[in-house]
Design a protein around this motif. Structure first.
Motif, PDB file in Angstrom:
ATOM      1  N   ALA A 195      -7.025   7.426  -5.117  1.00 45.09           N
ATOM      2  CA  ALA A 195      -7.143   8.003  -3.779  1.00 45.09           C
ATOM      3  C   ALA A 195      -5.898   8.769  -3.371  1.00 45.09           C
ATOM      4  O   ALA A 195      -5.976   9.710  -2.567  1.00 45.09           O
ATOM      5  CB  ALA A 195      -7.427   6.897  -2.762  1.00 45.09           C
ATOM      6  N   HIS A 196      -4.769   8.399  -3.947  1.00 45.95           N
ATOM      7  CA  HIS A 196      -3.517   9.072  -3.605  1.00 45.95           C
ATOM      8  C   HIS A 196      -3.079  10.071  -4.674  1.00 45.95           C
ATOM      9  O   HIS A 196      -1.908  10.440  -4.737  1.00 45.95           O
ATOM     10  CB  HIS A 196      -2.426   8.039  -3.347  1.00 45.95           C
ATOM     11  CG  HIS A 196      -2.641   7.270  -2.065  1.00 45.95           C
ATOM     12  ND1 HIS A 196      -2.361   7.799  -0.833  1.00 45.95           N
ATOM     13  CD2 HIS A 196      -3.147   6.031  -1.843  1.00 45.95           C
ATOM     14  CE1 HIS A 196      -2.658   6.913   0.104  1.00 45.95           C
ATOM     15  NE2 HIS A 196      -3.140   5.838  -0.477  1.00 45.95           N
ATOM     16  N   GLY A 197      -4.037  10.498  -5.494  1.00 43.29           N
ATOM     17  CA  GLY A 197      -3.780  11.606  -6.405  1.00 43.29           C
ATOM     18  C   GLY A 197      -3.086  11.259  -7.696  1.00 43.29           C
ATOM     19  O   GLY A 197      -2.492  12.143  -8.333  1.00 43.29           O
ATOM     20  N   ALA A 224       2.016   6.781  -6.900  1.00 47.91           N
ATOM     21  CA  ALA A 224       0.882   7.468  -7.526  1.00 47.91           C
ATOM     22  C   ALA A 224       1.274   8.829  -8.083  1.00 47.91           C
ATOM     23  O   ALA A 224       0.835   9.213  -9.168  1.00 47.91           O
ATOM     24  CB  ALA A 224      -0.258   7.612  -6.517  1.00 47.91           C
ATOM     25  N   ARG A 225       2.091   9.576  -7.358  1.00 45.99           N
ATOM     26  CA  ARG A 225       2.486  10.914  -7.794  1.00 45.99           C
ATOM     27  C   ARG A 225       4.000  11.019  -7.997  1.00 45.99           C
ATOM     28  O   ARG A 225       4.596  12.090  -7.834  1.00 45.99           O
ATOM     29  CB  ARG A 225       2.003  11.952  -6.783  1.00 45.99           C
ATOM     30  CG  ARG A 225       0.480  12.013  -6.663  1.00 45.99           C
ATOM     31  CD  ARG A 225       0.012  13.087  -5.700  1.00 45.99           C
ATOM     32  NE  ARG A 225       0.401  14.417  -6.165  1.00 45.99           N
ATOM     33  CZ  ARG A 225      -0.286  15.134  -7.071  1.00 45.99           C
ATOM     34  NH1 ARG A 225      -1.396  14.628  -7.599  1.00 45.99           N
ATOM     35  NH2 ARG A 225       0.125  16.317  -7.442  1.00 45.99           N
ATOM     36  N   HIS A 252       0.830  -1.208   0.000  1.00 46.33           N
ATOM     37  CA  HIS A 252       0.000   0.000   0.000  1.00 46.33           C
ATOM     38  C   HIS A 252       0.863   1.256   0.000  1.00 46.33           C
ATOM     39  O   HIS A 252       0.574   2.218  -0.730  1.00 46.33           O
ATOM     40  CB  HIS A 252      -0.942  -0.018   1.211  1.00 46.33           C
ATOM     41  CG  HIS A 252      -2.111  -0.928   1.040  1.00 46.33           C
ATOM     42  ND1 HIS A 252      -3.398  -0.465   0.871  1.00 46.33           N
ATOM     43  CD2 HIS A 252      -2.188  -2.287   0.971  1.00 46.33           C
ATOM     44  CE1 HIS A 252      -4.223  -1.502   0.721  1.00 46.33           C
ATOM     45  NE2 HIS A 252      -3.505  -2.607   0.787  1.00 46.33           N
ATOM     46  N   ALA A 253       1.929   1.254   0.801  1.00 42.50           N
ATOM     47  CA  ALA A 253       2.814   2.419   0.831  1.00 42.50           C
ATOM     48  C   ALA A 253       3.525   2.594  -0.500  1.00 42.50           C
ATOM     49  O   ALA A 253       3.737   3.734  -0.963  1.00 42.50           O
ATOM     50  CB  ALA A 253       3.821   2.274   1.971  1.00 42.50           C
ATOM     51  N   LEU A 272      -6.751   2.715  -5.221  1.00 44.03           N
ATOM     52  CA  LEU A 272      -5.701   3.246  -4.359  1.00 44.03           C
ATOM     53  C   LEU A 272      -4.891   4.331  -5.066  1.00 44.03           C
ATOM     54  O   LEU A 272      -4.545   5.356  -4.464  1.00 44.03           O
ATOM     55  CB  LEU A 272      -4.782   2.112  -3.901  1.00 44.03           C
ATOM     56  CG  LEU A 272      -5.350   1.200  -2.823  1.00 44.03           C
ATOM     57  CD1 LEU A 272      -4.494  -0.047  -2.671  1.00 44.03           C
ATOM     58  CD2 LEU A 272      -5.437   1.950  -1.494  1.00 44.03           C
ATOM     59  N   ALA A 325       0.957   4.121  -2.908  1.00 43.60           N
ATOM     60  CA  ALA A 325       0.695   5.518  -2.559  1.00 43.60           C
ATOM     61  C   ALA A 325       1.851   6.411  -3.004  1.00 43.60           C
ATOM     62  O   ALA A 325       1.635   7.507  -3.535  1.00 43.60           O
ATOM     63  CB  ALA A 325       0.487   5.639  -1.052  1.00 43.60           C
ATOM     64  N   ALA A 326       3.065   5.938  -2.818  1.00 42.50           N
ATOM     65  CA  ALA A 326       4.230   6.727  -3.218  1.00 42.50           C
ATOM     66  C   ALA A 326       4.358   6.824  -4.732  1.00 42.50           C
ATOM     67  O   ALA A 326       4.705   7.872  -5.282  1.00 42.50           O
ATOM     68  CB  ALA A 326       5.493   6.115  -2.616  1.00 42.50           C
TER      69      ALA A 326
END
Length: 299
Positions: free
Chosen positions: A114-116, A87-88, A80-81, A111, A84-85
């Motif tokens: 959700a993290h842009g 994503a952008r 997940h981390a 996911l 998230a990292a």
């Protein structure tokens, strides 16, 4: 997100925990770089690898190369981390390992959003288990963000209790299912790795088989394998010459009100012309990228 004519002849895995390798990647003749946070990284180096990959992507300098970040699985402590990292991060795409269902693709898509993650950030998935192969049709249709499938033949062979034979006959059914799914949904598809770094003839044979089956390119584990993949998955001079003659002959026939024409004694129809245009476009893209010195936009 349909497959484009962007060259993906060679896709080289680069360990995210190796800062020197990430720096060297900017100089390698690879069409795709897969910055790996998964198999190539030990558990105690996962956090450091993620930070190094993010810094490398942010620094840029990869030129024409398509940059993908392979995350850890969402069922791991780091997945997940990682997502998230990524994503952008500015990478062209994110590669998710061991995907076995359409819901796994949708979960990753949710996911990322959700993290842009920007809309142009592509999602790629590893196809490397028996269940994944059986669900290839559903996986390929799971998300408009999905751009391609990557075969994980080493894990697949292990799960099947199969051998890596020269013709890969134990895996042909699985390869075919993924190829059918990818082409039915307009996705790119990359073949699995060749593990023996000293077996140049075997690598070349595996690349030829990949071309014959219909793959866009091959994943690689070492820079010494780049030349073989780049040569095999690029249109050769004879194929390009025939493609151009097919295009010209068909255009002339159409101008005379005919839908079919003979080229070298073979019947040429619209489907042959479409493939000829694809080959010519791919060759032009390879040539254009070879002289490009600037970062390309995401596909």
């Amino acid at each position: 997100m349909p497959a484009s004519v962007r060259p993906r002849r060679s896709a080289l895995y680069m360990p995210g925990s190796n800062a020197r390798a990430l720096e060297k990647a900017r100089e390698l003749d690879a069409d795709v770089l897969i910055l790996d946070l998964e198999d190539a990284v030990a558990p105690d180096a996962k956090e450091q690898a993620r930070a190094q990959v993010l810094a490398a992507v942010a620094a840029g300098g990869f030129g024409r190369r398509e940059v993908l970040i392979r995350t850890n699985g969402l069922d791991t402590p780091w997945g997940h981390a990682d997502l998230a990292a990524a994503a952008r991060s500015g990478a062209h795409g994110v590669l998710i390992p061991k995907v076995e269902s359409d819901e796994a693709v949708r979960q990753a898509d949710r996911l990322l959003a959700a993290h842009g993650a920007p809309r142009e950030l592509a999602l790629w998935v590893m196809m490397e288990t028996a269940l994944g192969m059986l669900n290839a049709k559903e996986i390929a249709a799971a998300s408009p963000r999905l751009a391609g499938l990557v075969l994980g033949t080493s894990d697949l062979a292990k799960e099947l209790h199969a051998h890596h034979t020269p013709l890969r006959l134990p895996m042909i059914t699985a390869l075919g299912l993924c190829l059918l799914a990818a082409r039915a949904h307009g996705l790119a598809i990359l073949d699995g790795v060749h593990l023996d770094l000293d077996d140049e003839a075997g690598l070349e044979a595996s690349c030829r088989q990949g071309v014959e089956l219909g793959f866009d390119g091959k994943t690689l584990i070492h820079p010494k394998q780049l030349a073989a993949a780049n040569a095999a998955f690029a249109p050769d001079a004879a194929s390009l010459d025939r493609a151009r003659r097919i295009i010209a002959a068909h255009a002339e026939a159409m101008a005379r009100g005919k839908a079919v024409v003979l080229v070298d004694g073979r019947l040429v129809e619209a489907l042959h012309v479409a493939e000829a245009h694809r080959l010519v476009a791919l060759a032009k893209a390879i040539g254009a990228e070879a002289v490009s010195g600037t970062d390309l936009p995401a596909p």
